[in-house]
Write an enzyme that holds these catalytic residues in place. Structure first.
Site, mmCIF file in Angstrom:
data_model
loop_
_atom_site.group_PDB
_atom_site.id
_atom_site.type_symbol
_atom_site.label_atom_id
_atom_site.label_comp_id
_atom_site.label_asym_id
_atom_site.label_seq_id
_atom_site.Cartn_x
_atom_site.Cartn_y
_atom_site.Cartn_z
ATOM 1 N N SER A 136 0.784 -1.296 0.158
ATOM 2 C CA SER A 136 -0.012 0.019 -0.103
ATOM 3 C C SER A 136 0.808 1.268 -0.018
ATOM 4 O O SER A 136 0.286 2.164 -0.313
ATOM 5 C CB SER A 136 -0.745 0.095 1.329
ATOM 6 N N HIS A 148 -0.160 6.311 6.254
ATOM 7 C CA HIS A 148 0.410 5.913 4.925
ATOM 8 C C HIS A 148 0.717 7.400 4.396
ATOM 9 O O HIS A 148 0.361 8.586 4.938
ATOM 10 C CB HIS A 148 -0.779 5.392 4.038
#
Length: 301
Positions: free
Chosen positions: A52, A277
């Site tokens: 990811s 993230h």
């Protein structure tokens, strides 16, 4: 292919594990569009493999719902700047090293994207093998119970050893296997292993409750990520792959910083990105790091 499934063993494997154990024991944003494209002189086939941190979940525009893949992730920016004639981005959120060989939903095994005509491969994998998601969940839960202490570190060291340090060490042969498989399937490619960006303050400070880890757990988690990146750097060197440091270029832009300054989103993002993230700025920073590495040429530090 037989080379894909060969796992490091014997004296060679023991030497690598010993070196890793010793090494791991202590441990200005420029928009990608401003970087001049290299003159290649021929077509460039570029394949991106990863998890990811590569795919860019929730960053506009999403092009693959199964893998949460963005067309503004760092591989897309690198492909544009390097003027790739053929670009295959098969990175997928949630991927571990296992997904290099097996499907992930509608995503085929990532290694299947490689071929003898592949010129450039970037790989960013290992975070899910170490357990990024479960570590964040565990440390957030424990942090709420003892916000000024180090309950997460104490939990992972309850057995008399650092469980996360051991997990990083155990992940090394998996990364080794991936890189050897990449070389086997794309024997003429330039292979680049990409490290993980700076998630938490590099000075060890914290920002509870914005990031709900206990105050004294921040240095422990920072050091765990640095240990992971060091392992990736060493395994890259053993496998004729180049390593890209994305940690250094992102220091000062971690998830504790103000929204305008951070390139990593906290557990409650303010910009389009998955929790913990990179946001769009973070993907640009990682693209810049990869481009800088490519501009230096093979094997040039």
């Amino acid at each position: 292919m037989a080379n894909d499934t060969h796992v490091t063993h014997g004296a060679r494997g023991r030497r690598r594990t010993a070196v890793l154990g010793a090494a791991l024991g202590g441990c200005a944003l420029v928009a990608a569009s401003t970087v001049p494209a290299a003159a290649h002189g021929r077509d460039l086939t570029y394949v991106s493999l990863g998890d990811s941190y590569t795919s860019g979940p929730l960053i506009p525009h999403q092009t693959d719902a199964n893998c949460a893949r963005s067309d503004h992730n760092y591989p897309s920016l690198v492909a544009a700047q390097r003027e790739a004639t053929v670009f295959k981005d098969v990175s997928c959120a949630g991927a571990t090293t296992n997904e290099m060989w097996k499907p992930q939903g509608t995503n085929a095994p990532q290694l299947d994207a490689l071929g003898r005509d592949t010129d450039l491969v970037t790989v960013q994998i290992g975070g899910n093998d170490v357990g990024f998601g479960s570590i964040i969940g565990t440390c957030a839960r424990l942090g709420a119970q003892d916000p000024t202490g180090n309950p997460c570190e104490r939990s992972y060291e309850a057995g008399g050893y650092d469980q996360l340090a051991l997990t990083v060490l155990e992940t090394a042969p998996k990364i080794d296997r991936v890189l050897r498989a990449v070389h086997a399937r794309a024997p003429h490619a330039r292979v680049v292993l990409v490290g993980y960006p700076d998630l938490l303050p590099d000075d060890g400070s914290g920002c509870f409750p914005s990031v709900p880890f206990a105050q004294r757990d921040f240095p422990y988690l920072r050091d765990t990520e640095k240990r992971l990146n060091l392992m990736l750097r060493l395994v890259a060197a053993w496998n004729r792959a180049e390593y890209v440091d994305t940690y250094g270029p992102t220091v000062g832009h971690d998830m504790c910083k103000a929204p305008a300054d951070r390139w990593i989103e906290p557990l409650q993002p303010a910009s389009p990105a998955a929790p913990a993230h990179p946001n769009a700025k973070g993907e640009v920073a990682m693209a810049q790091a990869v481009l800088d590495r490519l501009e230096r040429g093979r094997g040039r530090g």
